[in-house]
Design an enzyme around this catalytic site. Structure first.
Site, PDB file in Angstrom:
ATOM      1  N   PHE A   1      -7.518  16.533  -8.925  1.00 57.37           N
ATOM      2  CA  PHE A   1      -8.790  16.324  -8.139  1.00 57.37           C
ATOM      3  C   PHE A   1      -9.971  15.623  -9.112  1.00 57.37           C
ATOM      4  O   PHE A   1     -10.240  16.314 -10.115  1.00 57.37           O
ATOM      5  CB  PHE A   1      -9.101  17.794  -7.597  1.00 57.37           C
TER       6      PHE A   1
ATOM      7  N   ARG B   1     -21.350  13.492  -6.358  1.00 57.73           N
ATOM      8  CA  ARG B   1     -21.047  12.175  -5.781  1.00 57.73           C
ATOM      9  C   ARG B   1     -22.185  11.300  -6.699  1.00 57.73           C
ATOM     10  O   ARG B   1     -21.836  10.147  -7.024  1.00 57.73           O
ATOM     11  CB  ARG B   1     -21.645  11.988  -4.614  1.00 57.73           C
TER      12      ARG B   1
ATOM     13  N   GLU C   1     -12.109   1.513   0.011  1.00 62.02           N
ATOM     14  CA  GLU C   1     -12.042   3.058   0.066  1.00 62.02           C
ATOM     15  C   GLU C   1     -12.378   3.746  -1.460  1.00 62.02           C
ATOM     16  O   GLU C   1     -11.958   2.868  -2.341  1.00 62.02           O
ATOM     17  CB  GLU C   1     -10.590   3.224   0.337  1.00 62.02           C
ATOM     18  N   ASP C   2     -12.743   4.749  -1.353  1.00 60.42           N
ATOM     19  CA  ASP C   2     -12.836   5.518  -2.959  1.00 60.42           C
ATOM     20  C   ASP C   2     -11.734   6.021  -3.431  1.00 60.42           C
ATOM     21  O   ASP C   2     -11.201   5.608  -4.437  1.00 60.42           O
ATOM     22  CB  ASP C   2     -13.819   6.591  -2.717  1.00 60.42           C
TER      23      ASP C   2
HETATM   24  P1  IMP Z   1      -5.477  10.948   1.900  1.00 63.19           P
HETATM   25  O1  IMP Z   1      -5.459  10.921   3.453  1.00 63.19           O
HETATM   26  O2  IMP Z   1      -4.621  12.128   1.542  1.00 63.19           O
HETATM   27  O3  IMP Z   1      -5.108   9.715   1.348  1.00 63.19           O
HETATM   28  O4  IMP Z   1      -7.157  11.549   1.599  1.00 63.19           O
HETATM   29  C1  IMP Z   1      -8.070  10.552   1.462  1.00 63.19           C
HETATM   30  C2  IMP Z   1      -9.474  11.263   1.246  1.00 63.19           C
HETATM   31  O5  IMP Z   1      -9.323  12.425   0.795  1.00 63.19           O
HETATM   32  C3  IMP Z   1     -10.382  10.264   0.568  1.00 63.19           C
HETATM   33  O6  IMP Z   1     -10.834   9.291   1.262  1.00 63.19           O
HETATM   34  C4  IMP Z   1     -11.311  11.318  -0.269  1.00 63.19           C
HETATM   35  O7  IMP Z   1     -12.343  11.489   0.631  1.00 63.19           O
HETATM   36  C5  IMP Z   1     -10.524  12.713   0.090  1.00 63.19           C
HETATM   37  N1  IMP Z   1      -9.707  12.801  -1.585  1.00 63.19           N
HETATM   38  C6  IMP Z   1      -8.709  12.722  -2.182  1.00 63.19           C
HETATM   39  N2  IMP Z   1      -8.269  13.122  -3.136  1.00 63.19           N
HETATM   40  C7  IMP Z   1      -9.674  13.379  -3.622  1.00 63.19           C
HETATM   41  C8  IMP Z   1     -10.204  13.537  -4.919  1.00 63.19           C
HETATM   42  O8  IMP Z   1      -9.598  14.004  -6.029  1.00 63.19           O
HETATM   43  N3  IMP Z   1     -11.568  13.998  -4.949  1.00 63.19           N
HETATM   44  C9  IMP Z   1     -12.220  14.004  -4.183  1.00 63.19           C
HETATM   45  N4  IMP Z   1     -11.771  13.439  -2.843  1.00 63.19           N
HETATM   46  C10 IMP Z   1     -10.585  13.238  -2.445  1.00 63.19           C
END
Ligand code: IMP
Length: 310
Positions: free
Chosen positions: A275, A288, A222-223
């Site tokens: 963010f 990206r 995961e990123d």
């Molecule tokens: P979660 O379900 O809240 O953990 O969100 C995960 C997804 O939200 C990640 O896989 C990202 O695609 C997106 N995301 C969350 N925080 C960021 C950020 O700071 N920058 C870019 N994408 C984010």
């Protein structure tokens, strides 16, 4: 044999506070390097170019900067013709005497293109409006991935590993990480999206895996894990397919925002509650391609942080 340069100062100044810059342009360049997380030293070495019969140094050259990770010296220059001609002459001499030492003569207009050329990734004017601070430079990421790759290879020694990447944010991370894992590895990807307006993190599989994961050792790549909702739902779905093991490797862990208690097996870096973009991560599908991870200016995204999709 190439003669050894003089160790002029030890240790060489490597912060703006320590360095006493001779020119404003040098400080400006140092700030730029700091922004991109490129480690530097200011005038660390003097290279003798010519000696008298008694061995005394008659002429020497001290390049302005040494870029530690790139192993190059940089001499900044203006467009003043007299100065440039003299510097070119000294550089030619340097290259004759010290052929193994790389020195770049840099005009102000070339600062950014040098960083781009070496994979540091300079932002353009439009991006400058959004990018606030580089959190992890390309070299720091590369170094950390080496450590993660070794850790994963040790943990899965003797087993075959299937890396499952969640698109699109994982593209850079997956491509680089897998090259650091010295094991038989397969890869697969899936694209997921959250349901419109749904805050529970329930995910819809837009594009599923092509591999059957039953009985296999699966590592989700995961990123970033933010609230953890997306990953939590994804793991539940994948568990129903009965893999032999299921673990998670996230490049970034935004732990402060976690809503679901989710153990992450491998983490690149913990990031603050801000963010971030770059190295695969987007803001409205852009940024990206930046080779580093950076925070964005709050005013540029006007309260929309976290609203973006994978
Ligand atoms: P979660 O379900 O809240 O953990 O969100 C995960 C997804 O939200 C990640 O896989 C990202 O695609 C997106 N995301 C969350 N925080 C960021 C950020 O700071 N920058 C870019 N994408 C984010």
């Amino acid at each position: 044999m190439t003669p050894r340069p003089f160790e002029a100062r030890s240790p060489a100044p490597s912060t703006i506070e320590e360095a006493r810059f001779a020119h404003e342009s040098e400080e400006e360049f140092a700030r730029l390097l700091d922004f991109y997380g490129v480690r530097w030293q200011y005038e660390p070495r003097t290279f003798p170019l010519q000696r008298g019969d008694d061995g005394r140094i008659l002429e020497a050259f001290s390049p302005d900067f040494y870029l530690v990770d790139l192993n190059i010296y940089v001499e900044l220059t203006t467009l003043k013709q007299g100065l440039v001609t003299d510097k070119h002459r000294k550089l030619r001499r340097m290259r004759e005497i010290y052929p193994d030492v790389e020195v770049k003569l840099l005009y102000k207009r070339d600062y950014l293109s040098l960083l781009t050329k070496y994979g540091i990734g300079a932002v353009n004017e439009q991006e400058q409006m959004v990018v606030r601070e580089v959190l992890y430079s390309a070299t720091e990421i590369e170094r950390r991935l080496g450590e993660l790759g070794s850790e994963i290879a040790r943990a899965y020694a003797g087993r075959e590993l299937l890396l499952v990447g969640v698109l699109k944010g994982v593209t850079c991370f997956m491509a680089d990480l897998m090259r650091h894992i010295a094991l038989p590895v397969s890869i697969d990807f899936m694209t997921i999206s959250s349901y419109e307006g749904d805050r529970t993190g329930a995910v819809r599989v837009v594009q599923d895996l092509t591999e059957n994961i039953a009985g296999r050792h699966v590592l989700i790549v995961e990123d970033i894990v933010d609230t953890g909702m997306t990953l939590n739902h994804l793991m539940k779905q994948l568990r129903t397919r009965e893999p032999a093991s299921l673990a998670v490797c996230a490049l970034l862990d935004k732990r402060a925002r976690r809503l679901v208690d989710l153990p992450l097996d491998y983490v690149g870096f913990e990031v603050p509650d801000e963010f971030v973009v770059g190295y695969g991560l987007d803001y409205r599908q852009r940024f990206r391609n930046l080779p580093f991870v950076a925070t964005v200016r709050a005013e540029a995204i006007s309260g929309e942080a976290g609203a973006e999709q994978a």
